[in-house]
Design a protein around this motif. Structure first.
Motif, PDB file in Angstrom:
ATOM      1  N   TYR A  34      -4.415  70.591 -19.355  1.00 18.69           N
ATOM      2  CA  TYR A  34      -4.398  71.172 -18.013  1.00 18.69           C
ATOM      3  C   TYR A  34      -5.188  72.463 -18.031  1.00 18.69           C
ATOM      4  O   TYR A  34      -4.963  73.327 -18.869  1.00 18.69           O
ATOM      5  CB  TYR A  34      -2.968  71.403 -17.536  1.00 18.69           C
ATOM      6  N   SER A  36      -7.217  75.586 -15.599  1.00 16.41           N
ATOM      7  CA  SER A  36      -7.253  76.248 -14.294  1.00 16.41           C
ATOM      8  C   SER A  36      -8.649  76.151 -13.683  1.00 16.41           C
ATOM      9  O   SER A  36      -9.646  75.948 -14.381  1.00 16.41           O
ATOM     10  CB  SER A  36      -6.870  77.725 -14.447  1.00 16.41           C
ATOM     11  N   HIS A  61     -10.125  69.667  -6.145  1.00  9.57           N
ATOM     12  CA  HIS A  61      -9.206  69.081  -5.164  1.00  9.57           C
ATOM     13  C   HIS A  61      -9.669  67.676  -4.765  1.00  9.57           C
ATOM     14  O   HIS A  61      -8.860  66.744  -4.713  1.00  9.57           O
ATOM     15  CB  HIS A  61      -9.096  69.997  -3.943  1.00  9.57           C
ATOM     16  N   SER A  64      -9.013  65.196  -7.474  1.00  9.73           N
ATOM     17  CA  SER A  64      -7.597  64.833  -7.582  1.00  9.73           C
ATOM     18  C   SER A  64      -7.204  63.859  -6.470  1.00  9.73           C
ATOM     19  O   SER A  64      -6.395  62.954  -6.696  1.00  9.73           O
ATOM     20  CB  SER A  64      -6.703  66.071  -7.579  1.00  9.73           C
ATOM     21  N   VAL A  71      -2.824  66.830 -11.310  1.00 11.94           N
ATOM     22  CA  VAL A  71      -2.603  68.220 -10.935  1.00 11.94           C
ATOM     23  C   VAL A  71      -1.152  68.571 -11.211  1.00 11.94           C
ATOM     24  O   VAL A  71      -0.256  67.775 -10.969  1.00 11.94           O
ATOM     25  CB  VAL A  71      -2.893  68.445  -9.438  1.00 11.94           C
ATOM     26  N   THR A  72      -0.944  69.769 -11.731  1.00 12.65           N
ATOM     27  CA  THR A  72       0.403  70.297 -11.885  1.00 12.65           C
ATOM     28  C   THR A  72       0.362  71.780 -11.570  1.00 12.65           C
ATOM     29  O   THR A  72      -0.706  72.355 -11.439  1.00 12.65           O
ATOM     30  CB  THR A  72       0.960  70.049 -13.307  1.00 12.65           C
ATOM     31  N   GLU A  73       1.526  72.365 -11.412  1.00 13.63           N
ATOM     32  CA  GLU A  73       1.594  73.808 -11.217  1.00 13.63           C
ATOM     33  C   GLU A  73       2.230  74.404 -12.452  1.00 13.63           C
ATOM     34  O   GLU A  73       3.290  73.965 -12.898  1.00 13.63           O
ATOM     35  CB  GLU A  73       2.402  74.165  -9.978  1.00 13.63           C
ATOM     36  N   GLU A  77       0.279  78.629 -10.808  1.00 13.59           N
ATOM     37  CA  GLU A  77      -1.142  78.336 -10.604  1.00 13.59           C
ATOM     38  C   GLU A  77      -1.373  76.843 -10.753  1.00 13.59           C
ATOM     39  O   GLU A  77      -0.815  76.205 -11.640  1.00 13.59           O
ATOM     40  CB  GLU A  77      -1.969  79.087 -11.649  1.00 13.59           C
ATOM     41  N   LYS A  78      -2.210  76.273  -9.867  1.00  9.20           N
ATOM     42  CA  LYS A  78      -2.566  74.861 -10.000  1.00  9.20           C
ATOM     43  C   LYS A  78      -3.445  74.682 -11.221  1.00  9.20           C
ATOM     44  O   LYS A  78      -4.362  75.464 -11.455  1.00  9.20           O
ATOM     45  CB  LYS A  78      -3.297  74.354  -8.764  1.00  9.20           C
TER      46      LYS A  78
END
Length: 141
Positions: A34, A36, A61, A64, A71-73, A77-78
């Protein structure tokens, strides 16, 4: 899914091929964790002077939405990760390092337990992630 397949998906979904999009996807494939939008921006700005953060974020975006990226947080933060190929390893979930974003597949699904608890309901989808520190990040401390 490899880069060639991802580019085909992108094209069939109506997105124009550009070297920048290819470079972004290749970076995410190689990172295999993952990441940023800022990390992608920092990588891209080395080769593409003047590229905007908004362009990076919009493409992440879009990727995705067409299922090229997960996508995860994480820490508010994404974060984005090139989509795992379920064809090769089957349905699975992830352990995600909260320090570096590294992932590890969890090859079981807890949904059977939840289905028992939710009789009479129809589950439409689910996502299961475990967060913690990986071995490398733990050894740094």
């Amino acid at each position: 899914m490899h880069l060639e397949e991802a580019l085909k998906v992108m094209k069939t979904q109506g997105f124009k091929y550009t070297k920048k999009r290819e470079a972004m996807l290749q970076f995410l494939i190689e990172e295999d964790k993952y990441t940023s939008a800022k990390e992608v921006y920092d990588f891209m700005s080395d080769d593409y002077a003047g590229i905007s953060y908004d362009t990076i974020y919009r493409n992440l975006h879009d990727f995705s939405k067409i299922d090229l990226l997960e996508v995860t947080e994480l820490n508010g933060e994404k974060k984005f990760r090139f989509h795992c190929s379920h064809q090769h390893i089957g349905h699975h979930h992830h352990f995600i390092c909260t320090e570096c974003g590294a992932t590890r597949e969890i090859r079981m699904c807890p949904m059977d337990y939840f289905k028992e608890q939710l009789s009479g309901c129809e589950i439409e989808s689910h996502r299961f992630e475990i967060f913690g520190k990986c071995e490398k990040c733990l050894s740094k401390k």
